[in-house]
Design an enzyme around this catalytic site. Structure first.
Site, PDB file in Angstrom:
ATOM      1  N   ASP A 136       0.828  -1.198   0.000  1.00 38.35           N
ATOM      2  CA  ASP A 136       0.000   0.000   0.000  1.00 38.35           C
ATOM      3  C   ASP A 136       0.868   1.256   0.000  1.00 38.35           C
ATOM      4  OD1 ASP A 136      -1.994   1.882   0.382  1.00 38.35           O
ATOM      5  OD2 ASP A 136      -2.220   1.452   2.523  1.00 38.35           O
ATOM      6  N   ASP A 317      -1.984   5.900  -5.044  1.00 39.15           N
ATOM      7  CA  ASP A 317      -2.239   4.970  -3.944  1.00 39.15           C
ATOM      8  C   ASP A 317      -2.592   3.575  -4.457  1.00 39.15           C
ATOM      9  OD1 ASP A 317      -2.957   3.706  -1.607  1.00 39.15           O
ATOM     10  OD2 ASP A 317      -4.588   5.076  -1.103  1.00 39.15           O
TER      11      ASP A 317
END
Length: 429
Positions: A136, A317
């Site tokens: 992430d 992201d």
């Protein structure tokens, strides 16, 4: 906009050639994908809404960590109501971060799926304990289920057991990470973490004593998560894993790259895999070192830029499935797609539909170069089985900046260059 730059001295010394200009000695980590936002081509409104709520809560958690770690309010905080970035007084913004209610989802999340997950494996401890994790770029910490994680969401996940590792050390600190359906809470340790030949001997690792509902096995197959942002948004205020690898191995380029597609996906540590992209990279500089934050130059429909959507801030992201856009900018975006409609009543706040037969093509421009989004990725699925309306993958958020997730990243090869603080995009091979 206020721009803050933090000098990472150990990485600056390694800010050498761009990954496509030098043969990289890197580590390839295969990734697998699971698509959970639609079932048989029909969208799951609960999964969609929880995905947005989780992302918003995660980003706000990073804002709080940035404030705690630096004593400064992250510039993007001012773009969701926290004070005045031009006043020179951060008091109101700090108060807003401290007291702002964390985003929550009012919908039941049990047995629901929360997005597209790109997972791989890491080894933790001595002897090694192997875990599957989500990588992430929108956060900066590692967490895994700990031995005391007994709530329902931990069931079925492999647990990290510090007492079974001769290299683990208790940091004497707890942690609390926010997600839309609740928190991930637990104890901080340091331990040996490795991928292949790369090792971080004293990496901060969170052993969770509680998982929020959306981390249940049915919706979140990985055991835990590895954050790949900057240290300034680390709740542990500890170097993220990749930075630790670079500090330990001075032959490792301070660059990592992702290919996120339906097959042959991978994370490449130490450069870029030249077999997976073609041509040159287009680089956008990081504007604030916390998230991988860059300027989104334009948002286009059928190659025409929307005039009100130029030079906006964005976060790149890999932990977000959709593309999140400010609620007040969505109307202008969907107005450029004929037949679009507000889907508040059928899907939820911030969602729009468009005719399933639409041939409109959406693209994003970074550093002067536009990259198309495959219409199949922009189309999340039909509202219902017999509906002619499909749900768009650009959705609304409470922020006044964009969060660019996998809907876009699946169309490009993306490299995150720590040495030069920039994000690069190239065409997939």
């Amino acid at each position: 906009m206020l721009t803050i730059t933090f000098v990472l001295s150990s990485l600056s010394l390694l800010a050498i050639a761009a990954p496509h200009e030098r043969e990289a000695r890197g580590i390839r980590i295969p990734l697998s994908k699971r698509n959970n936002l639609a079932i048989d081509g029909i969208v799951d409104p609960v999964a969609l809404n929880s995905s947005v709520a989780d992302t918003e809560a995660k980003i706000e958690d990073g804002f709080r960590s940035f404030l705690a770690n630096t004593g400064l309010v992250h510039p993007l905080t001012f773009l969701f109501g926290g004070g005045d970035s031009n006043s020179g007084n951060n008091t109101d913004a700090k108060r807003e971060l401290t007291h702002r209610k964390r985003a929550t989802s009012s919908m039941a999340l049990q047995d629901k799926n929360n997005g597209e997950l790109w997972q791989g494996t890491i080894n933790v401890g001595t002897p090694a304990q192997t875990f599957t994790v989500l990588f992430d770029t929108g956060s900066s910490d590692i967490f895994l289920p700990g031995p005391n994680c007994t709530n329902a969401a931990c069931s079925g996940h492999k647990k990290y057991r510090p007492t079974q590792s001769s290299t683990s050390q208790d940091r004497g600190r707890s942690f609390d990470l926010s997600y839309g359906s609740g928190d991930v809470q637990g104890r901080q340790y340091t331990d040996k973490v490795s991928f292949g030949s790369l090792t971080a001997p004293k990496q901060a690792v969170g052993a969770a004593s509680a998982y929020s509902k959306n981390f249940g096995l049915s919706s979140y197959p990985p055991d835990g998560l590895v954050g790949m942002g900057y240290q300034t948004i680390s709740r542990f205020n500890s170097p993220p894993l990749f930075q630790s690898f670079v500090a330990q191995d001075n032959t490792l380029l301070p660059v990592f790259s992702f290919k996120l597609t339906a097959s042959n996906s991978e994370l490449f540590l130490g450069g870029a895999n030249s077999a997976l992209y073609t041509g040159s990279f287009t680089y956008a500089p990081v504007t604030t070192q916390g998230y991988w934050q860059v300027t989104l130059g334009a948002v286009n429909v059928n190659s025409v830029a929307i005039s009100s959507l130029r030079n906006v801030q964005s976060i790149i992201d890999t932990g977000t499935t959709l593309i999140l856009a400010p609620n007040n900018q969505l109307k202008a975006f969907y107005a450029a797609i004929p037949g679009s409609k507000n889907a508040q009543r059928t899907v939820g706040d911030g969602f729009y539909t468009f005719p399933c037969s639409s041939t409109a093509t959406v693209s994003l421009t970074f550093a002067g170069r536009s990259f198309n989004i495959d219409p199949k990725l922009f189309n999340l699925g039909r509202v219902s089985r017999n509906s002619n309306d499909c749900v768009g993958a650009v959705v609304g958020s409470s922020f006044n900046f964009w969060i660019v997730g996998d809907t876009f990243l699946q169309n490009v090869y993306t490299t995150f260059d720590l040495g030069n603080n920039r994000v690069g995009f190239a065409q997939l091979a």
